[in-house]
Design a protein around this motif. Structure first.
Motif: not given
Length: 337
Positions: A14-30
């Motif tokens: 997450g966080g303030p980055s525009p990529e926050a949503r994508v980072s949560r996809l990474s979190a779900g996969r690992i």
């Protein structure tokens, strides 16, 4: 090393980055492979409450997947260094340099890495001045990039003076500084580096998109909108050169654990380095896990191996007590005076 069943891992996303949503996809996969092997896995947001949450959960190691500003640029890494919590990925300096495209290019230029010609433009200058400078230096076709964003965010293309004025005007609404590069026609390829037991230079992957579309944010993360071709459809000599440069970039930027370098490869000639990703994504459509798999490293082994390595590294963290001896100073004289 602490018993795995008593180990707490925090996945930070997450966080303030525009990529926050994508980072949560990474979190779900690992999460599943980590839950299989370790006693406690928590997912935490990169926000003001993160330090307190890390202490509350008594976290032993952090797996950062927070892409872009704050998560990938050394800010999160610096906080973890101060807190004494080991983490996966590059340290503070490498993270800061890798996310800054200009810093990356200037470092690699001194290492002899082949790069696209570029210009730096500022919103403080008249747009006409910036446009003339770019056209004179780079030619009619250019690529416009924000300094410190990933996943193709904010990247624009322009051909000719009129389009360049329009794109710079739009770009300066979001960023005060922009990196302008000459447009190079070629195949888009990437190669990862994995430091796990030894340094692995992963296979070169070619990225194919429908109708040769730009590999933008949508094509990167929408299943079916891009294809990863392994081995890449370039010559063996070009593949070898891509891998050599990817390793060189990893080492010059001083990345740690993982990185992935992107290239444009002309039909004939040397691959041109584009950018380095010091915290590659782990989503279902991400490139780095594909490269590792084709090198014989399955996803579960990749994720858990990185965690174990960070835990081991944490045992040997810096301590001033065992550093160079410092002479005792007599400060009382200064205080008395």
């Amino acid at each position: 090393m602490k018993d795995k069943k008593n180990t707490t891992i925090a996945i930070v996303c997450g966080g303030p980055s525009p990529e926050a949503r994508v980072s949560r996809l990474s979190a779900g996969r690992i999460t599943p492979p980590l839950e299989k092997h370790y006693g406690n896995v928590v997912t935490l947001e990169l926000d003001a409450a993160l330090p307190a949450n890390l202490l509350t959960h008594q976290v032993d190691v952090v797996f950062p997947v927070a892409h872009g500003p704050m998560g990938e640029d050394g800010c999160l890494q610096g906080m973890l260094e101060v807190m004494g919590i080991p983490y996966i990925g590059s340290g503070v300096l490498a993270s800061a340099c890798a996310l800054d495209k200009v810093a990356t290019k200037r470092i690699l230029h001194h290492g002899g890495v082949p790069l696209a010609k570029d210009c730096l433009v500022s919103s403080a200058e008249p747009i006409k001045t910036s446009v003339e400078k770019c056209l004179d230096t780079l030619g009619e076709r250019v690529v416009i990039k924000p300094f410190a964003q990933g996943s193709g965010i904010g990247v624009q293309f322009a051909e000719g003076k009129k389009e360049l004025i329009e794109r710079l005007t739009e770009g300066f609404e979001k960023d005060h500084l922009l990196l302008i590069e000459e447009f190079i026609q070629g195949r888009e390829v990437t190669a990862g580096i994995l430091d796990l037991e030894r340094t692995h230079v992963l296979p070169v992957i070619e990225i194919i998109t429908p109708n040769n579309a730009w590999y933008d944010y949508t094509h990167r993360y929408t299943p079916g909108l891009s294809e990863h071709i392994i081995p890449a459809g370039i010559s063996d000599q070009q593949k070898q050169r891509v891998q050599e440069i990817a390793l060189q970039a990893h080492q010059l930027i001083r990345c740690r654990d993982i990185s992935r370098s992107d290239f444009i490869v002309p039909e004939n000639g040397e691959p041109i380095f584009s950018e380095i990703n010091n915290l590659p994504g782990m989503t279902p459509t991400s490139l780095f896990p594909d490269g590792a798999k084709h090198a014989g490293i399955e996803f579960e082994k990749l994720i858990c191996g990185l965690v174990d390595q960070a835990l081991e590294r944490g045992k040997n963290s810096f301590s001033g007590d065992n550093y160079w001896p410092i002479p005792e100073l007599n400060l009382s004289a200064h205080l008395d005076s």
